[in-house]
Structures are given as structure tokens and as C-alpha cells.
Design an enzyme around this catalytic site. Structure first.
Site, PDB file in Angstrom:
ATOM      1  N   GLU A  75      59.307  85.441 -33.844  1.00 24.25           N
ATOM      2  CA  GLU A  75      59.246  83.988 -34.033  1.00 24.25           C
ATOM      3  C   GLU A  75      59.474  83.247 -32.720  1.00 24.25           C
ATOM      4  O   GLU A  75      58.838  82.226 -32.461  1.00 24.25           O
ATOM      5  CB  GLU A  75      60.265  83.574 -35.089  1.00 24.25           C
ATOM      6  CG  GLU A  75      59.875  84.037 -36.487  1.00 24.25           C
ATOM      7  CD  GLU A  75      60.969  83.900 -37.517  1.00 24.25           C
ATOM      8  OE1 GLU A  75      60.645  83.663 -38.685  1.00 24.25           O
ATOM      9  OE2 GLU A  75      62.166  84.037 -37.151  1.00 24.25           O
ATOM     10  N   GLU A 105      61.161  91.191 -42.389  1.00 25.49           N
ATOM     11  CA  GLU A 105      62.245  90.669 -43.218  1.00 25.49           C
ATOM     12  C   GLU A 105      62.136  91.101 -44.681  1.00 25.49           C
ATOM     13  O   GLU A 105      63.149  91.287 -45.359  1.00 25.49           O
ATOM     14  CB  GLU A 105      62.270  89.127 -43.140  1.00 25.49           C
ATOM     15  CG  GLU A 105      62.724  88.577 -41.807  1.00 25.49           C
ATOM     16  CD  GLU A 105      61.607  88.363 -40.811  1.00 25.49           C
ATOM     17  OE1 GLU A 105      61.806  87.628 -39.835  1.00 25.49           O
ATOM     18  OE2 GLU A 105      60.505  88.942 -41.012  1.00 25.49           O
TER      19      GLU A 105
END
Length: 255
Positions: free
Chosen positions: A109, A129
Site C-alpha cells: 500500500e 490480508e
């Protein structure tokens, strides 16, 4: 501020921030997040720094969040966690990610918040995730689809798969892949080249592109033209035109 988990170095007219928790694969704990935010502010306020480079020490760029701290994070506390990728994206200076190794979760990210991503051949990318029962929370579901398309983003996020640098290059996640020993020299040379341009014009160009990623085409074109018109009033525009006509290198001052 003294830094323990990152290294901030200034070279010529660019800066390098290195995530430096190699024993933890540079995982993002609260201290690292706080130090990174402070370093970004320091870079933002230093007019001598024209370009920022992000990289990691050891085998990782950033291998995601610190799982021990994540396990204790409540929904309420999560609202107070600053999105580091967003801070990078909003910095009004060009940011280049030099991805040396694992670039996962929050690390991916952060990289996607950069303006340019150069990866070593040993780099690996992913938003894993889902494998621990959560979804990306630092921009992964939004930035990834804008870079590689919704279908590929869904595949990577739904499966939690980790891809090699060559695949990241093929799907458009990174700008280029280079040998490990060429990574920092390549990125620093790129930073030097960008740093010769007008800081004011670079800021406008970054604003136009970032706005356009979130707007419809008509709105993006209208905003681009407003910034283009603004660029015509810059002192750097006058200097750039004069230098071109006089066949010399321009001396941009950033306004």
C-alpha cells in the site's frame, strides 16, 4: 527526532527513507509508523529536497503490519491509524519506491502510494490480508484496482497470493524490474533527472494526475486545464522557455 526503525538520508537534492527493522522484515509497528510520518513531514518542509526515495533494509521493503500489534488492535483504535500510503501520495514532491524484497500488505500500500515503483528481480508483491481474516485497510482495495484493473485486484486480494516482480511488471503494478545491485543506482539516477525539473511544475503535474485518478474524464480534463493555465504564470515557465531558446540548461527556482 531520532529515528530507530527508519533511516533518513539526504543526498544531493533528493532524500532516501529506508525502513530498517530487518529482523522483523521491516513490519510496520506503531513506532515505525510514527517515525515514518515524522520523516515525511521533515522531507515536505525541506525545500532542498526535490525527490524522495523509499526502500527497505534486508530482505524486505515492508512485509506488512506487525502481527503482534495487529492482534491487539481494536476497531476503535484502527480509526486512528494513519494511512501511510495516503501520506506518500499527498506529498507534493515526486516519490519513487525502490522495492528490494517482500512488499506485502501495508508495504504494498505504501509502494502504491508512490509515483513510480522500481523493483529488484527479487521483489515480491501481494495483499495477503485475507489469509488472516481481514481485508486491506491502507488503500489496497482502492489503489490496486486503479493500477492493475478490478479483476486482477480482486484475484490478488481474494486469494492472498504473492507474485514475483516479473508478474508485477507484466500486470502494470511496477514501472520496471532491474537486477538487485542496480536497484538503488537506477532509482537515484531517476531521482537526479526528475530533480532537475521545476519543483512547482512537478507539484502541479502530480496534483493533476492524482485528481484524474478519482474523477471522471471531463472533470479531470477541466482540472488539468486549470493547472496548465496556472503553470503559464510561473517564473519557472519563463525560465524554461528562455533556456530552450538560448540553448542552455534551465535554472528552475520552484515558483
Amino acid at each position: 527526532m531520532a529515528y530507530e526503525n527508519i533511516i533518513l538520508e539526504k543526498e544531493e537534492n533528493f532524500a532516501v527513507i529506508t525502513f530498517n527493522r530487518p529482523d522483523a522484515m521491516n513490519a510496520l509497528n506503531n513506532q515505525t509508523r510514527a517515525e515514518f510520518r515524522q520523516a515525511i513531514e521533515e522531507v515536505a518542509n525541506d525545500d532542498d529536497i526535490k525527490v524522495l526515495i523509499l526502500t527497505g533494509s534486508g530482505k524486505a521493503f515492508v512485509a506488512g503490519s506487525d502481527i503482534k500489534e495487529l492482534n491487539q488492535t481494536t476497531p476503535f483504535a484502527a480509526h486512528g491509524i494513519k494511512r501511510l500510503g495516503e501520506m506518500v501520495a499527498k506529498l507534493d514532491k515526486p516519490v519513487i519506491a525502490a522495492v528490494n524484497g517482500f512488499c506485502l500488505g501495508g508495504g504494498c500500500e505504501i509502494a502504491m502510494g508512490c509515483d513510480i515503483i522500481v523493483a529488484s528481480e527479487k521483489a515480491k508483491f501481494g495483499q495477503p490480508e485475507i489469509n488472516i481474516g481481514i481485508i486491506p485497510g491502507g488503500g489496497g482495495t482502492q489503489r490496486l484496482q486503479r493500477l492493475v484493473g478490478a479483476c486482477r485486484a480482486k484475484e490478488l486480494i481474494f486469494t492472498g497470493d504473492i507474485i514475483r516482480a516479473e508478474e508485477a511488471d507484466r500486470i502494470g503494478l511496477v514501472n520496471r524490474v532491474v537486477a538487485m545491485d542496480e536497484l538503488l543506482p537506477t532509482v537515484k539516477e531517476m531521482a537526479r533527472k526528475i530533480a532537475t525539473k521545476s519543483p512547482a511544475t512537478l507539484k502541479l503535474a502530480k496534483q493533476a494526475i492524482n485528481y484524474g485518478m478519482q474523477a471522471d474524464l471531463e472533470s479531470g480534463l477541466k482540472y488539468e486545464y486549470e493547472l496548465y493555465a496556472l503553470s503559464l504564470s510561473l517564473e519557472d515557465k519563463a525560465e524554461g522557455v528562455s533556456a530552450f531558446m538560448e540553448k542552455r540548461d534551465p535554472n528552475f527556482i520552484g515558483r
